[in-house]
Design an enzyme around this catalytic site. Structure first.
Site, PDB file in Angstrom:
ATOM      1  N   ASP A 494       0.856  -1.173   0.000  1.00 48.36           N
ATOM      2  CA  ASP A 494       0.000   0.000   0.000  1.00 48.36           C
ATOM      3  C   ASP A 494       0.897   1.229   0.000  1.00 48.36           C
ATOM      4  O   ASP A 494       2.047   1.172   0.436  1.00 48.36           O
ATOM      5  CB  ASP A 494      -0.911   0.015   1.239  1.00 48.36           C
ATOM      6  CG  ASP A 494      -1.915   1.152   1.169  1.00 48.36           C
ATOM      7  OD1 ASP A 494      -2.591   1.281   0.139  1.00 48.36           O
ATOM      8  OD2 ASP A 494      -1.995   1.935   2.132  1.00 48.36           O
ATOM      9  N   GLU A 496       1.056   5.663   0.704  1.00 48.19           N
ATOM     10  CA  GLU A 496       0.395   6.897   1.139  1.00 48.19           C
ATOM     11  C   GLU A 496       0.899   7.991   0.205  1.00 48.19           C
ATOM     12  O   GLU A 496       2.048   7.952  -0.247  1.00 48.19           O
ATOM     13  CB  GLU A 496       0.750   7.221   2.595  1.00 48.19           C
ATOM     14  CG  GLU A 496       0.321   6.147   3.604  1.00 48.19           C
ATOM     15  CD  GLU A 496      -1.188   5.973   3.722  1.00 48.19           C
ATOM     16  OE1 GLU A 496      -1.932   6.938   3.433  1.00 48.19           O
ATOM     17  OE2 GLU A 496      -1.634   4.860   4.066  1.00 48.19           O
ATOM     18  N   HIS A 635      -4.183   3.409   7.953  1.00 49.53           N
ATOM     19  CA  HIS A 635      -3.644   4.652   7.431  1.00 49.53           C
ATOM     20  C   HIS A 635      -2.163   4.860   7.706  1.00 49.53           C
ATOM     21  O   HIS A 635      -1.704   5.970   7.837  1.00 49.53           O
ATOM     22  CB  HIS A 635      -4.470   5.859   7.902  1.00 49.53           C
ATOM     23  CG  HIS A 635      -5.834   5.840   7.279  1.00 49.53           C
ATOM     24  ND1 HIS A 635      -6.036   5.731   5.919  1.00 49.53           N
ATOM     25  CD2 HIS A 635      -7.063   5.859   7.840  1.00 49.53           C
ATOM     26  CE1 HIS A 635      -7.333   5.705   5.678  1.00 49.53           C
ATOM     27  NE2 HIS A 635      -7.980   5.768   6.820  1.00 49.53           N
ATOM     28  N   ASP A 640      -2.023  -0.695   6.444  1.00 50.09           N
ATOM     29  CA  ASP A 640      -3.023  -1.022   5.436  1.00 50.09           C
ATOM     30  C   ASP A 640      -2.625  -2.255   4.639  1.00 50.09           C
ATOM     31  O   ASP A 640      -3.478  -3.058   4.259  1.00 50.09           O
ATOM     32  CB  ASP A 640      -3.228   0.171   4.489  1.00 50.09           C
ATOM     33  CG  ASP A 640      -4.156   1.205   5.117  1.00 50.09           C
ATOM     34  OD1 ASP A 640      -4.554   1.002   6.277  1.00 50.09           O
ATOM     35  OD2 ASP A 640      -4.476   2.205   4.451  1.00 50.09           O
TER      36      ASP A 640
END
Lengths: 685, 121
Positions: A494, A496, A635, A640
């Site tokens: 994942d 960000e 998050h 995640d």
């Protein structure tokens, strides 16, 4: 059910009517025509009475038959249902006996069968539990064993995938060591292949030197003898012992140079004095000064040599030993040669722990005992230990007879003084009492008394021999497509970002990933990097993931992180949630660095579309809730990724139930979902 | 009478070397490191250099090699506390004429110096 029961009732009522009608017809057609005429007339005259009688007889007979049937049928049905409960839901359920005696007997027999069935199940369950407990104990033991080893151990399948490694392997070889990952990511393939060829030609383990981050690593290779071939690697940092040896060699070499130089100065000065007797007094005095100074230098050099830590004990293994064990070893050493004096340990003396080379010390003390017997005529020698002071403990040898004279000990007992002094200890013979005292280094912290070992978290089990059954990441695309989903290795990741619009300059600020190997999310094998996006991070984004500009300033760029991530993910299928979004950010960096993620991609959002086509929401939150997972650590990229990994694992059996077994089937099914069409429209790049 | 440059960082050996060479009637100058030796050569123009191998900064090998590279043809006698074959071979390879290992006999050293100077051009 009701209709069936009515049908049965009707059949029961009709059956007697049919029988009566058949008998009547038989009688009618078996008599003469004249009698038939008589019968027909009688029937006509008595029609009403006969009809009523026929109906009554039929009804009564039918009802009696129906009642009899009901007595058997209904209990039989109930018993059949009971048996199904026993077989399916609850093995402890029993058939309730009801109905006539025959059925009750059947029920009893069925219950006996159920009893045996339950007992057999319990038996099997017990065996399974016992075997599982044994296996768990063995796993635990192996994990602890691997954990305490100071050498790095790797067990690999024939294709080089790592099935086992210990913490030392991770320390020595780096983060690229991981379950299911190729050992050739950390060690040169040719080195291993060459070594295995040597091992297969002979039989002894093969030694080779590899290089890792500029340091030499000594590698021993051996075969795993089993039907599925594989190999074991034992690796050690070759620099550590070499560094110690080099320091010693350096010290000895420089001392030798110094000694030669000083001898040169002394020799030259002495030579000048001898060769030129009429040297002026002042010059002669200078030569004598030189000789004196150089003598001092030589003395100092000798001091340094002995003061250097490790030089004296070089090659001497020291370990903790209790005085009792040390003195027992002395008794054995004395007894090994005939003619020694009677020797015993003073059992009343306190037990002390020493840190010594027990073999050398026991041997040296035994030679003192022999000296006392052979040269001094002592017949009974008593050995005892005393705590002494903080650093040094004492071993005392006493005997009946006169004390030793000065020099007896030094001259008579071999190198005992040397052995003791090399340990930093001292020894002497008491001038007034028959006693030899030997001071030796005490163990700094006395070992704890034996007792129950406190229950601790077991070291992480860094092995999975089951992995051998799983296929490695294939090379050809067609092989990927045909691969079974439950046999593949996955990297769930994942990212960000600074925002939602890669087209408008938004960038990645962190990447997190975890590997799934053998159907388990490996929490010990994770990837987590901050990425400097080279631009500001809007507060709205920071509010989501908590990453600020200051936090990522100085972190590597995406172009630097991507190759490391690609290496982490190599040989595995990439899995992400709404992965098209992440790929839209990664794609430009892939083009720039030429480090593409070549593995197949899976999207949990689309997989959920396959499994739950009727659900509206396919967000991580909604899926986690459906699948009964906690939303912890959300998050962060790694948090995640871990959650997505757990979700993915729970989706696999649901896919299996829908007949989706291979990667190719899943990709086809996912591409056909409504969500796939939407996301393609949104993130086409 | 020849000019002899003694290059050694150990003052205690220099005391004797200087005395021995003066006794032979030579003009002697002493320096304590390689840099100083290279600086002294053009000005002093020695016939022979007594060169210690272990010097701070630029060691004896380097000094010898530099002198030869610069075209100097004076005799160079290496003094070494290292007695290994490889070190002697290296010393001769970089241009030394002879070597003496420490410790040495004073008469042997004097004889070697005399021999080198006598055989010179």
């Amino acid at each position: 059910m009701r209709a069936a029961r009515l049908g049965a009732l009707a059949a029961a009522v009709l059956a007697p009517a049919v029988v009566i009608a058949c008998v009547a017809a038989g009688v009618y057609f078996s008599v003469s025509p004249a009698d038939q005429a008589v019968l027909a007339r009688m029937l006509r005259e008595q029609a009403a009475f006969l009809a009523v009688a026929a109906v009554l007889v039929t009804l009564v007979a039918g009802l009696l038959l129906a009642a009899a049937l009901r007595r058997y049928v209904a209990p039989a049905r109930r018993m059949a249902a009971d048996v199904r409960v026993v077989l399916g839901a609850n093995p402890d359920h029993r058939v309730t006996p009801s109905g006539p005696a025959e059925l009750r007997q059947l029920a009893t027999a069925l219950n006996e069968l159920a009893e045996r069935h339950a007992a057999a199940r319990r038996d099997v369950a017990e065996h399974v539990a016992a075997a599982a407990a044994d296996l768990e104990r063995e796993r635990h033991r192996l994990a602890v064993l691997m954990g305490v080893l100071t050498v790095a151990v790797l067990v690999c399948a024939e294709d080089g995938r790592i099935l086992l490694y210990n913490a030392a392997a991770r320390d020595l070889l780096g983060d690229d060591v991981g379950l299911g990952r190729s050992v050739f990511g950390v060690l040169d393939r040719d080195l291993v292949v060459h070594g295995l060829a040597r091992v297969d030609a002979g039989s002894a383990p093969h030694e080779a030197t590899a290089e890792r981050d500029g340091r030499p690593v000594r590698v021993r290779l051996a075969r795993v003898p089993s039907d599925t071939a594989g190999f074991v690697l034992v690796c050690e940092d070759a620099t550590r012992p070499e560094r110690a040896a080099a320091r010693h060699a350096e010290l000895l070499g420089s001392t030798a140079d110094l000694v030669r130089g000083a001898a040169g100065s002394i020799g030259a000065a002495a030579g000048a004095i001898l060769d030129y007797p009429d040297v002026p007094a002042e010059q002669r005095h200078r030569f004598v000064e030189v000789i004196a100074e150089e003598a001092t230098r030589l003395g100092e050099a000798a001091e340094r040599l002995t003061a250097e830590p490790g030089i004296d004990m070089h090659g001497w293994a020291v370990a903790d030993i209790s005085a009792r064990d040390l003195l027992s070893a002395v008794l054995s050493a004395v007894a090994a040669r005939p003619g020694g004096p009677r020797t015993r340990i003073d059992e009343a003396a306190e037990d002390v722990w020493f840190t010594v080379n027990s073999f050398a010390v026991a041997d040296a003390l035994a030679s003192v005992v022999r000296l006392l017997g052979e040269r001094h005529g002592a017949t009974d020698v008593v050995l005892a230990a005393a705590p002494g002071d903080a650093d040094l403990g004492a071993v005392d040898l006493s005997w009946a007879g006169p004390p030793l004279r000065a020099g007896d000990l030094e001259r008579g007992a071999g190198d005992v003084a040397g052995v003791v002094r090399r340990h930093g200890g001292e020894l002497w013979a008491d001038a007034h009492h028959p006693l030899v005292r030997v001071l030796l280094p005490r163990s700094p912290a006395p070992p704890r008394a034996a007792g129950p070992v406190p229950a601790e978290e077991p070291p992480p089990a860094l092995y999975d021999f089951e992995l051998e059954r799983f296929q490695p990441g294939p090379d050809a695309w067609s092989e990927w497509e045909a691969s079974r989903l439950d046999r593949l290795t996955y990297t769930v990741f994942d990212t960000e970002t600074t925002g939602f619009a890669p087209d408008e300059g938004d960038e990645i600020v962190s990447i997190g990933a975890v590997r799934i190997v053998g159907g388990r999310v490996l929490r010990t094998e994770t990837f987590e990097r901050l990425v400097d996006p080279g631009r500001g991070i809007p507060p709205t984004s920071t509010a989501v993931h908590g990453i600020t500009r200051d936090l990522v300033r100085g972190a590597p760029s995406l172009d630097e992180v991507l190759p490391a991530f690609a290496a982490f993910a190599s040989g595995s299928v990439l899995v992400g949630h709404n992965v098209a979004f992440d790929m839209a950010f990664l794609a430009p960096a892939q083009r720039r660095t030429g480090s593409p993620l070549t593995a197949p991609l899976l999207d949990t959002l689309l997989i959920d579309g396959v499994v739950h086509p009727d659900h509206e929401s396919h967000t991580l939150e909604a899926m986690a809730e459906r699948l009964g997972l906690d939303l912890v650590g959300r998050h962060t990229a790694l948090g995640d990724a871990l959650l997505t990994g757990e979700i993915f694992l729970r989706l696999l059996p649901l896919l299996h139930a829908r007949g989706v077994r291979t990667l190719g089937e899943l990709r086809a099914a996912a591409a056909a979902t409504a969500q796939a069409r939407t996301s393609e429209r949104l993130y086409r790049s | 009478m020849s000019r002899i440059l003694i290059c050694d960082d150990e003052p205690n050996i220099v005391v004797s070397l200087e005395f021995l060479m003066r006794q032979q009637g030579h003009d002697v100058r002493t320096v304590g490191d390689g840099e100083a030796a290279l600086a002294a050569v053009p000005e002093f123009d020695p016939d022979l250099v007594l060169l210690d191998l272990m010097l701070p900064g630029r060691d004896g090998y380097e000094v010898c090699q530099t002198l030869r590279a610069d075209g100097y043809r004076m005799k160079i006698l290496m003094l070494t506390a290292k007695g290994r074959e490889a070190e002697i071979a290296k010393g001769l390879a970089v241009g030394a004429d002879d070597y003496v290992t420490k410790p040495f006999g004073t008469q042997d050293l004097v004889a070697r110096v005399r021999q080198l100077l006598g055989a010179g051009p």
